[in-house]
Design a protein around this motif. Structure first.
Motif, PDB file in Angstrom:
ATOM      1  N   ASN A 217     -69.266 -45.929 -30.399  1.00 10.19           N
ATOM      2  CA  ASN A 217     -69.539 -45.690 -31.825  1.00 10.19           C
ATOM      3  C   ASN A 217     -70.826 -46.377 -32.254  1.00 10.19           C
ATOM      4  N   GLU A 218     -70.949 -47.620 -31.809  1.00 12.45           N
ATOM      5  CA  GLU A 218     -72.141 -48.389 -32.169  1.00 12.45           C
ATOM      6  C   GLU A 218     -73.397 -47.718 -31.610  1.00 12.45           C
ATOM      7  N   LYS A 219     -73.302 -47.286 -30.366  1.00 12.84           N
ATOM      8  CA  LYS A 219     -74.463 -46.644 -29.734  1.00 12.84           C
ATOM      9  C   LYS A 219     -74.820 -45.338 -30.440  1.00 12.84           C
ATOM     10  N   ASN A 220     -73.789 -44.594 -30.827  1.00 12.03           N
ATOM     11  CA  ASN A 220     -74.043 -43.330 -31.516  1.00 12.03           C
ATOM     12  C   ASN A 220     -74.674 -43.543 -32.888  1.00 12.03           C
ATOM     13  N   SER A 221     -74.231 -44.637 -33.538  1.00  8.16           N
ATOM     14  CA  SER A 221     -74.775 -44.886 -34.875  1.00  8.16           C
ATOM     15  C   SER A 221     -76.218 -45.358 -34.815  1.00  8.16           C
TER      16      SER A 221
END
Lengths: 394, 194
Positions: free
Chosen positions: B91-95
Motif C-alpha cells: 500500500n505504501e509503495k503504491n501510494s
C-alpha cells in the motif's frame, strides 16, 4: 554449452546453501565442482554473501515497542533484549527526579537573585589601602531590616537609594584603636554580612567611599522567600551555568542514522561550583548519539547488531584549571554519569577564555565512552571530537 | 508470579493472547520479542529504509493484536505478521511511486571511493537495497526470515520454481555487484567462515 551448465550449477550452489537440494542433486553438484575451480570460487563467494546477509538483522527501537503497547492499552514491559542495569533503573527514577528538582531550585534562586534581589546602591571604588578621611556621620541611611534600636525619619538622601534614614547615632564600640569610628562600624558590618549594610552619608559633600569589596544591597519582599535558602551570597557567587555542544565522531561506523533527531541533541547543560581558582565540580546533563555495534543472539541466532542510540545522560564532573597561558586558561575535566542503558564517562582537555569576569567561552577535545550490557556481556561505544560552549557566573 | 513464556509455542501464545487478561499482554510481548527484529528488518529492507517503515511496523503488530480478539486460533504467526507487513508495504509503495537505484546501474569504477573502506556487510546492504523489488523480497524472506522456498511461495502466491530462480538471480546480481570485493582480499576470510 559449458556456460549453460555452469549457470545450472550456479543455481544449484545457491539452492544447496539454502538447504533446498535433494541428495541426488547434491552429489551431482559436488562431482562437478571437484573439477571446476570456477564453481568452487562461486561457492566461496555465495557463502560470504549468505553469512553477511544473516548478520544484518535490525533491531526495532524501544520507542516503537512503547508506542505499540500504548496503542493496545498497556504500558510496555522492558524487552529482554533491552540492556538494563540496576544503575539505569536508579537513574531512570530517583536520580532524574533529584537532579530535576535541584536544577529547578537553582534556577529559581538564580532568577530571584538576579532580577529581584540585587540592586547595587553605590558603585564607587577606592583604593582600600588609602585612609578614609571622613568623619562618622550623625545620620545614617539604612535598609529597612536594620536593628530596632534605630528610629527612622522620612528624610530622603539625594544619593542614596535607601528608603529610610536613621537619626540615632551608631552605638559606642569599645576599642583602643585611634582610627575613626566609621572604620569600626565597617568592621562590625563585615562581621555580620547578613545585615544588608547602610550607606554612610547625609549629603553629597559627605559621601562615604566604601572599599572595592563592598556591595550594597536593597531588599524587596519577593526575595525574602528565598532568603532562608541562600542567606550567603558567596555560594551563588561561586556557581555558574554552562551550555555546551558536542561534535564528536563514533569510533565505529554502522552507517545508520538515528531514528529521531531531538532538537537538543548534542547539547549539554551544567551547573558548576568553583571550589577555588583551580578546582571546580559540576552536575551535568545532555543528549547525544552513540553508535552501537556488537555481536549477540537474536531468537537463538547469532547476529551482528547495529544501532544508533540517542542517549540522555546525566552525571557529575570534576575540572582542574591550570595557570593562564596568554589569556587562555587550559583545563582538564572528567565526568562520570549514566544513561538508561549503562554508565557513561567523558574526558575533556581544552582552554577557556574570559570575555568578562563572569562570562567565558571554552573549547576542547573530548572523548566519550558509553558502556552497556547485552546478554550478559559488556560492550562499549566510544566517540571523540570537539566540544565547546559558554559559561555564565551567577 | 513470574511467567516464563519462552518455551511456549507460537500457537499456544496466540491462544493466551485471545483470552484478553493480563497474561495476554505477556503472550503478545513474547511474540513481539520473537519476531520484532525479523519484521522490522523485512519492512526496512522492502521500503528501502523509508521513514514510513516505523509506522508500518507499529501498525503490523497492532493489527496482529486486534486480530487475536477476533480469531481465537492461528497456526502460523510469523506468516500472518509477514503477510500483514507485506500488504502495508505494498500500500505504501503504491501510494508513493518511489524510485530507487537499480543495481544494474551500479559501477564501482565511477563510484565513491569511500566504498573501498566499507565492510562487506555494509556493501551487501547497499547492494540489497539496489536490487529490484521482486528479487529483494525473496532474498529478505529467505535470508532474514529463514523461510523455505515453499513457505516463500505460499506467502508471495507464486510457484516454488519461480522462488528458486528469483533467489538465484538475486544472489547472482549481488555477487556480480560485489565481485571487486570478493576476490583476493576476501580469500583469507573464507577459512574463518568455514
Amino acid at each position: 554449452m559449458n556456460d549453460f551448465l555452469n549457470i545450472n550449477y550456479s543455481e544449484k550452489i545457491v539452492a544447496f546453501l539454502d538447504g533446498e537440494l535433494d541428495a541426488a542433486e547434491r552429489e551431482s553438484l559436488f562431482l562437478t565442482m571437484a573439477s571446476s575451480p570456477q564453481l568452487q570460487e562461486e561457492m566461496r563467494q555465495q557463502i560470504i554473501i549468505s553469512q553477511s546477509l544473516k548478520k544484518s538483522l535490525l533491531i526495532p527501537p524501544e520507542t516503537l515497542k512503547n508506542n505499540i503497547f500504548a496503542a493496545i492499552g498497556v504500558a510496555s514491559v522492558p524487552a529482554p533484549n533491552t540492556p538494563k542495569t540496576v544503575y539505569s533503573k536508579l537513574l531512570n527514577k530517583r536520580l532524574t527526579l533529584i537532579l530535576s528538582s535541584l536544577l529547578l531550585l537553582l534556577l529559581v534562586s538564580f532568577v530571584s537573585y538576579q532580577f529581584f534581589d540585587n540592586e547595587p546602591l553605590q558603585a564607587n571604588k577606592t583604593n582600600t589601602s588609602a585612609p578614609i578621611k571622613h568623619d562618622l556621620p550623625k545620620e545614617i541611611p539604612i535598609t529597612s531590616s536594620f536593628s530596632e534600636n534605630y528610629q527612622a525619619t522620612p528624610k530622603q538622601i539625594s544619593k542614596s537609594k535607601s528608603s529610610t534614614v536613621i537619626t540615632k547615632p551608631i552605638p559606642e564600640v569599645n576599642t583602643n584603636s585611634s582610627q575613626s569610628s566609621e572604620l569600626l562600624a565597617i568592621a562590625q558590618e563585615e562581621q555580620s554580612p547578613s545585615l544588608d549594610i547602610p550607606a554612610y552619608f547625609i549629603d553629597e559633600s559627605d559621601i562615604f567611599e566604601p572599599n572595592s569589596n563592598f556591595t550594597f544591597k536593597k531588599k524587596k519582599r519577593f526575595s525574602q522567600i528565598f532568603e532562608t535558602v541562600f542567606t550567603k551570597t558567596e555560594f551563588l557567587d561561586n556557581l555558574s551555568m554552562q551550555i555546551r555542544f558536542f561534535e564528536a565522531k563514533n569510533f565505529v561506523n554502522a552507517n545508520i542514522k538515528p531514528i529521531s533527531e531531538p532538537i537538543l541533541n548534542n547539547f549539554g547543560f551544567a551547573i558548576i561550583y568553583d571550589i577555588d581558582n583551580n578546582n571546580s565540580v559540576a552536575i551535568e546533563l545532555g543528549q547525544e548519539d552513540f553508535v552501537q555495534k556488537f555481536k549477540g543472539n537474536l531468537d537463538e541466532f547469532p547476529a551482528l547488531i547495529k544501532q544508533n542510540y540517542t542517549a540522555f545522560w546525566a552525571g557529575a564532573s570534576y575540572q582542574y584549571t591550570f595557570e593562564d597561558y596568554r589569556s587562555i586558561s587550559p583545563f582538564v575535566r572528567g565526568m562520570i554519569g549514566g544513561t538508561r542503558i549503562g554508565p557513561v564517562s567523558k574526558i575533556i582537555i581544552g582552554g577557556k577564555y574570559y570575555l568578562t569576569n563572569k562570562i567565558y567561552v571554552f573549547a576542547g577535545f573530548e572523548n566519550t565512552g558509553l558502556f552497556y550490557e547485552f546478554q550478559n556481556k559488556w560492550h562499549s561505544s566510544l566517540k571523540s571530537g570537539l566540544s565547546g560552549g559558554v559559561s555564565v557566573k551567577f | 508470579m513470574k511467567h516464563n513464556l519462552k518455551n511456549i509455542k507460537d500457537e499456544e501464545l496466540f491462544l493466551l493472547m485471545a483470552k484478553g487478561d493480563k497474561l495476554s499482554f505477556l503472550a503478545f510481548e513474547e511474540l513481539y520479542n520473537r519476531y520484532s527484529s525479523k519484521i522490522y528488518t523485512y519492512i526496512r529492507k522492502i521500503l528501502n529504509n523509508s521513514p514510513a517503515s516505523d509506522d508500518i511496523f507499529q501498525e503490523t503488530f497492532i493489527r496482529f493484536y486486534e486480530f487475536s480478539k477476533k480469531c481465537k486460533e492461528m497456526t502460523n504467526v510469523i506468516g500472518f505478521l509477514i503477510k500483514t507487513a507485506r500488504n502495508l508495504c505494498l500500500n505504501e509503495k503504491n501510494s508513493k511511486n518511489s524510485s530507487h537505484l537499480d543495481i544494474s546501474n551500479f559501477n564501482f569504477a565511477y563510484y565513491d571511493k569511500s566504498y573501498e573502506k566499507k565492510e562487506i556487510n555494509e556493501l551487501i546492504n547497499i547492494g540489497l537495497d539496489a536490487l529490484p523489488d521482486k528479487y529483494r523480497e525473496v532474498l529478505v524472506l529467505r535470508e532474514f526470515m529463514d523461510f523455505s522456498y515453499q513457505e516463500i511461495a505460499d506467502i508471495l502466491g507464486i510457484s516454488m520454481p519461480v522462488v528458486r530462480i528469483r533467489i538465484f538471480r538475486a544472489k547472482n546480481k549481488l555477487r556480480e555487484f560485489l565481485a571487486p570485493f570478493l576476490t583476493e582480499n576476501e580469500k583469507n576470510k573464507i577459512g574463518k567462515i568455514k
